[in-house]
Design a protein around this motif. Structure first.
Motif, mmCIF file in Angstrom:
data_model
loop_
_atom_site.group_PDB
_atom_site.id
_atom_site.type_symbol
_atom_site.label_atom_id
_atom_site.label_comp_id
_atom_site.label_asym_id
_atom_site.label_seq_id
_atom_site.Cartn_x
_atom_site.Cartn_y
_atom_site.Cartn_z
ATOM 1 N N GLY A 35 0.802 -1.212 0.000
ATOM 2 C CA GLY A 35 0.000 0.000 0.000
ATOM 3 C C GLY A 35 0.833 1.260 0.000
ATOM 4 O O GLY A 35 0.302 2.350 0.196
ATOM 5 N N ALA A 36 2.136 1.146 -0.229
ATOM 6 C CA ALA A 36 3.024 2.296 -0.138
ATOM 7 C C ALA A 36 2.650 3.376 -1.136
ATOM 8 O O ALA A 36 2.296 3.099 -2.282
ATOM 9 C CB ALA A 36 4.467 1.858 -0.367
ATOM 10 N N ALA A 37 2.733 4.608 -0.695
ATOM 11 C CA ALA A 37 2.463 5.739 -1.579
ATOM 12 C C ALA A 37 3.683 6.071 -2.426
ATOM 13 O O ALA A 37 3.554 6.566 -3.547
ATOM 14 C CB ALA A 37 2.051 6.948 -0.757
ATOM 15 N N THR A 38 4.885 5.814 -1.917
ATOM 16 C CA THR A 38 6.105 6.119 -2.654
ATOM 17 C C THR A 38 7.108 4.980 -2.494
ATOM 18 O O THR A 38 7.115 4.270 -1.490
ATOM 19 C CB THR A 38 6.748 7.422 -2.143
ATOM 20 O OG1 THR A 38 6.966 7.320 -0.737
ATOM 21 C CG2 THR A 38 5.851 8.619 -2.430
ATOM 22 N N TYR A 39 7.952 4.843 -3.513
ATOM 23 C CA TYR A 39 8.983 3.821 -3.519
ATOM 24 C C TYR A 39 10.356 4.474 -3.674
ATOM 25 O O TYR A 39 10.476 5.569 -4.231
ATOM 26 C CB TYR A 39 8.768 2.845 -4.684
ATOM 27 C CG TYR A 39 7.746 1.776 -4.417
ATOM 28 C CD1 TYR A 39 8.135 0.460 -4.215
ATOM 29 C CD2 TYR A 39 6.390 2.067 -4.378
ATOM 30 C CE1 TYR A 39 7.205 -0.534 -3.978
ATOM 31 C CE2 TYR A 39 5.457 1.085 -4.132
ATOM 32 C CZ TYR A 39 5.869 -0.214 -3.937
ATOM 33 O OH TYR A 39 4.948 -1.195 -3.694
ATOM 34 N N VAL A 40 11.392 3.778 -3.210
ATOM 35 C CA VAL A 40 12.761 4.240 -3.388
ATOM 36 C C VAL A 40 13.588 3.106 -3.995
ATOM 37 O O VAL A 40 13.326 1.928 -3.771
ATOM 38 C CB VAL A 40 13.388 4.691 -2.052
ATOM 39 C CG1 VAL A 40 12.681 5.919 -1.517
ATOM 40 C CG2 VAL A 40 13.360 3.568 -1.021
ATOM 41 N N ASP A 41 14.596 3.478 -4.776
ATOM 42 C CA ASP A 41 15.483 2.506 -5.404
ATOM 43 C C ASP A 41 16.446 1.971 -4.356
ATOM 44 O O ASP A 41 17.141 2.732 -3.682
ATOM 45 C CB ASP A 41 16.248 3.177 -6.541
ATOM 46 C CG ASP A 41 16.960 2.184 -7.444
ATOM 47 O OD1 ASP A 41 17.085 1.009 -7.050
ATOM 48 O OD2 ASP A 41 17.385 2.587 -8.535
#
Length: 670
Positions: A35-41
């Motif tokens: 459900g994450a709103a943002t992702y990071v590499d």
């Protein structure tokens, strides 16, 4: 899984002559999972061997976290662990070879017993079965079936339901063309008409992804088709459509619509990144790009549509009130003091709304309680309380009927819904200048106000009133104590007190001769509403012992008889995230559903009277739908905190709920 919510992207970069890696992204907040709103590499990679233009092309993740990779040019299907065991990269291990032009892959089962479904542009569908000891070791896989599918190009993405049926998306530039083909577990094509609306023009590239909505329901879920376009002139952007597993088109977003919803971003996807995927909660990952700034976009589902937003005005504000849906209109308040009204079918604002309640009472206020919409003795009206204890009547055209502000105080926690009786009286509970009180108000004029004695100090809280003939029930809480109070409906004098100081935050459920009320101490009491006395035959001495804080009112199906038959269930939510089913006669209680969320049910439960599905939200932004009598739920995740109870809209057949992210969401009822 420690990798819950990780995103794996097959990035072929539109180049040849060099192998390209699988990029690994994770939720910026790991606790949010899918459900994450943002992702990071993460900076971690899975290395592949193919050097052709479209290698690697497709990726799938098994239930054991094994990452499966399909290479278009080399025809290799390989496996890898979810992250490199050491260092920043790990090489994938070939498991299946010699399959040409792979465009889609879905894997069912762990690598020790996996079924691998492949689709490709030489118009085939294939299924392989086999096993390997682990993702880093080659195993043995054999082909179960292969068939040519009747499409002009592709197929591209695919998905598999819990019955083993394979669904593949076709590719066509014709409006209204079939979107999916269904193949049974033996490799037979099943008649599966799935026409799409003519206004969705599909281009030469299309990708599908599927989502089995509830793991406990074989065959349950939705199909999604994410359609890419290369042209920014004739048909800019992308489209996403949703179907049920019977092939019926349900809904969709895209530039072909006149007004795309606000949470859809039209994209022109270059020839890189993913074709689209879904997570296990129905969120649609639309595009991940590793050119430019590495943009990540997400459509938060085609199931919960954005119906109405408090951002419709310049005053952005969270929606903490429970919405009310009546005759195709949803009413809700926001912390900016505005009362909104939108049509539920299309999300258009109703003329005369929003209404500035702050202006009506001459002070900046917030609307925290559910608007009450009644056809009283003098016609339809909307009644609201403010956080400081004002009571306001609003006419259907948005004009103010009357406003009572003289009893407002400095407390800011009034979040109640007034009740209106057929003989022309409005009952409202407030926390005003004198503390917690019950008011009786003339529906027509707003005058002839009768006040109860102070029921709790200003530091306390109060429930909605529940009116039963000549009696009014009010729950109060002060710290860890409080009672259920029964008041005379004419002069508001006290008649009885229940709950022994256990604290009551939700109103009782009154049904004919019976009233049920839960306490923060975890007891559900049954009261004979005729004589305001406990029913000793219910539970233990009149109380069913739940053992967890009861934070919602109890309810039964609206069609239930006025006198409950033995075994008629009641449902009630707790502050620890459980829904209990309680026998209305004996008081026997059992857990219907446990969210394991830890934040508890907020606002209240609501029932779809047709299907028996129970819905509720939590403060962590999860929305649950639990079928009546079933210990499983469909969960939607990734929204702002829910604060109030949902409502069921009879016009559209959807649940509506307000969120801290300033929106009211509508969820298709399962």
């Amino acid at each position: 899984s420690p990798y819950y919510g990780y995103l794996y992207v097959a990035d072929y970069k539109n180049t040849t002559g060099a192998p390209k890696p699988i990029h690994i992204w994770r939720p910026e907040n790991p606790a949010e999972g899918t459900g994450a709103a943002t992702y990071v590499d993460t900076g971690l990679e899975i290395l592949t061997s193919g050097t052709a233009l479209y290698d690697p092309f497709a990726v799938s993740v098994g239930p054991d976290d094994t990452v499966w990779i399909a290479e278009y040019g080399s025809g290799i299907v390989s496996s890898a662990p979810p992250v490199p065991p050491t260092g920043t990269s790990v090489a994938s291990v070939p498991q299946i070879t010699g399959v040409s032009s792979i465009r889609g892959i879905t894997v069912v089962g762990p690598i020790t017993g996996a079924q691998v479904y492949l689709t490709g542009t030489s118009t085939y569908a294939k299924k392989f079965s086999g096993s390997a000891p682990d993702p880093g070791t080659a195993g043995s896989f054999s082909q179960d079936y292969t068939l040519t599918v009747p499409v002009s190009a592709g197929p591209y993405g695919n998905t598999v339901d819990l019955d083993g049926n394979l669904y593949i998306v076709t590719s066509s530039s014709l409006p209204g063309s079939n979107a999916f083909i269904k193949i049974d577990p033996l490799g037979n094509i099943v008649p599966f008409p799935s026409p799409i609306p003519a206004n969705f023009i599909r281009t030469s590239d299309a990708a599908s992804s599927g989502f089995v909505a509830d793991k406990s329901y074989p065959g349950g879920g939705y199909l999604y088709s994410i359609n890419r376009t290369y042209s920014n002139t004739t048909n800019p952007g992308d489209m996403a459509m949703r179907f049920d597993l019977n092939g019926n088109y349900l809904d969709g977003y895209g530039p072909s619509l006149t007004t795309p919803p606000a949470n859809y971003t039209a994209l022109a996807i270059a020839r890189n990144g993913t074709y689209g995927t879904t997570d296990d909660l129905g969120n649609v990952i639309h595009k991940v790009s590793f050119e430019g700034n590495g943009a990540y976009q997400k459509i938060i589902k085609l199931a919960p549509f954005l119906v109405a937003s408090a951002e419709a005005t310049t005053a952005n504000a969270p929606v903490k009130s429970s919405p009310t849906a009546v005759e195709g209109v949803v009413y809700f308040g926001a912390t900016n003091g505005l009362l909104y009204a939108y049509t539920t079918a299309d999300g258009n604002p109703v003329a005369g709304f929003p209404v500035d309640i702050s202006a009506a009472v001459g002070a900046a206020v917030q609307l925290l309680g559910r608007p009450s919409v009644y056809y009283g003795k003098y016609g339809k009206a909307i009644y609201v309380t403010t956080n400081r204890g004002d009571v306001v009547k609003v006419k259907p055209d948005g004009t103010i009927g009357w406003a009572i502000w003289s009893r407002a105080g400095t407390s800011t926690n009034t979040a109640t819904a007034p009740a209106v009786t057929s003989d022309g009286w409005v009952f409202a509970t407030i926390n005003g200048k004198n503390g917690v009180q019950l008011l009786r108000i003339d529906e027509l004029t707003g005058e002839s106000v009768i006040e109860s004695a102070v029921l709790a100090p200003a530091s306390g809280s109060v429930s909605n009133p529940a009116v039963d003939g000549t009696k009014v029930y009010v729950g109060v809480q002060e710290g860890s104590t409080g009672d259920l109070l029964v008041l005379n409906g004419v002069d508001l004098s006290p008649l009885a007190t229940f709950a022994g100081g256990e604290g009551v935050v939700a109103p009782p459920h009154v049904n004919g001769p019976d009233a049920y009320v839960g306490t923060m101490a975890g007891n559900l009491y049954k009261i004979n509403s005729a004589n305001a006395a406990l029913d000793p035959s219910f539970g233990t001495g009149g109380a069913a012992i739940i053992g967890e804080p009861l934070v919602t009112d109890a309810f039964v199906k609206p069609a239930a008889a006025t006198t409950f038959a033995p075994g008629t269930p009641l449902y009630i939510g707790t502050g620890k995230g459980k829904v209990f089913e309680v026998d209305s006669m004996s008081g026997t209680a059992s857990v219907l559903y446990d969210t394991t969320d830890g934040t508890g049910v907020v606002g209240g439960l609501v029932l779809n009277p047709a299907s028996g599905t129970i819905a509720f939200g939590t403060s962590s932004g999860l929305f649950y739908q639990v079928p009546e009598g079933v210990h499983a739920a469909q969960v939607f995740r990734g929204y702002g905190a829910f604060n109030g109870a949902p409502t069921y809209d009879l016009t559209t057949g959807r649940f509506l709920i307000g969120s801290d992210d300033k929106n009211v969401y509508a969820f298709s009822c399962r």
